[in-house]
Write an enzyme that holds these catalytic residues in place. Sequence first.
Site, PDB file in Angstrom:
ATOM      1  N   LEU A 109      22.525 -52.783 -34.262  1.00 38.53           N
ATOM      2  CA  LEU A 109      22.165 -54.104 -34.804  1.00 38.53           C
ATOM      3  C   LEU A 109      23.242 -54.455 -35.825  1.00 38.53           C
ATOM      4  O   LEU A 109      23.783 -53.556 -36.487  1.00 38.53           O
ATOM      5  CB  LEU A 109      20.805 -54.041 -35.507  1.00 38.53           C
ATOM      6  CG  LEU A 109      19.555 -53.985 -34.620  1.00 38.53           C
ATOM      7  CD1 LEU A 109      18.315 -53.697 -35.467  1.00 38.53           C
ATOM      8  CD2 LEU A 109      19.376 -55.289 -33.842  1.00 38.53           C
ATOM      9  N   ASP A 110      23.521 -55.742 -35.990  1.00 43.81           N
ATOM     10  CA  ASP A 110      24.527 -56.156 -36.968  1.00 43.81           C
ATOM     11  C   ASP A 110      24.065 -55.811 -38.391  1.00 43.81           C
ATOM     12  O   ASP A 110      22.879 -55.597 -38.639  1.00 43.81           O
ATOM     13  CB  ASP A 110      24.765 -57.666 -36.879  1.00 43.81           C
ATOM     14  CG  ASP A 110      25.393 -58.067 -35.565  1.00 43.81           C
ATOM     15  OD1 ASP A 110      25.976 -57.184 -34.898  1.00 43.81           O
ATOM     16  OD2 ASP A 110      25.294 -59.250 -35.196  1.00 43.81           O
TER      17      ASP A 110
END
Length: 239
Positions: A109-110
């Site tokens: 995930l960012d």
Amino acid sequence: MTAAGQPRRFRLDRFISSRVGVKRRDVRALLASGRVCLDGQAAREINQVVDQFSHITLDGEVLQDFAATYLMLNKPRGVVSATRDDKHRTVIDLLDANMGSGLHIAGRLDYNSTGLLLLTNDGRWSRRLACSNNPVQKVYRVTLEHPLTERYVEAFAQGMHFPFEDITTRPVSLKILSDHSAELRLTEGRYHQIKRMFGRFNNKVLTLHRIAIGNVTLDPQLGPGQHRPLTQMELDGLF
Ligand code: URA
């Protein structure tokens, strides 16, 4: 296990030979006499391939006993989905000391994205999860800077061409939850895919939260930064 999560597969006779310090031809005799057990059964085949999670004993003495680990973690904002980073806290830093050793991330995930992250030391499992022939649905909730319209639903369902990689995204199901929020269902995870798709509408993603990967849903009991092992039921139902 390597840092990148490559599975270690090796021949049983080679493993025993180097672990116990006997010649390969002597390993044949050990195998033939049923003194080596692999996952609880006498192993007799000379060219048997095993991996890092195989339980191996010789005369009852354990030679290898690594457990596979599968965790879900509720990723908070401002933490990197990486095992190491020189500048920022990583998701591994959120685990108890020593627990993170050998783990890698199955689907990043960012930095500012939140929610369900899976961690494992089983490279075969994470590769299977990422394999495009085996699409596992991921569910996200997003909030946007500008209001959503039905045009988004169509464009996401059609797929978008990303010239840089020269790929067209698989159909994404977008359900409008309110003017500024939506639920998305994707079966792939291209680089910054969701932000780039909304970017086509010049609409900035303000929050991005993953709530499910296949049948595994983020446990509501887990606060940001907390984790727990996957249950057998979650593991069995994932593929
Ligand atoms: N898509 C994004 O743009 N960011 C994420 O973190 C996950 C999917």
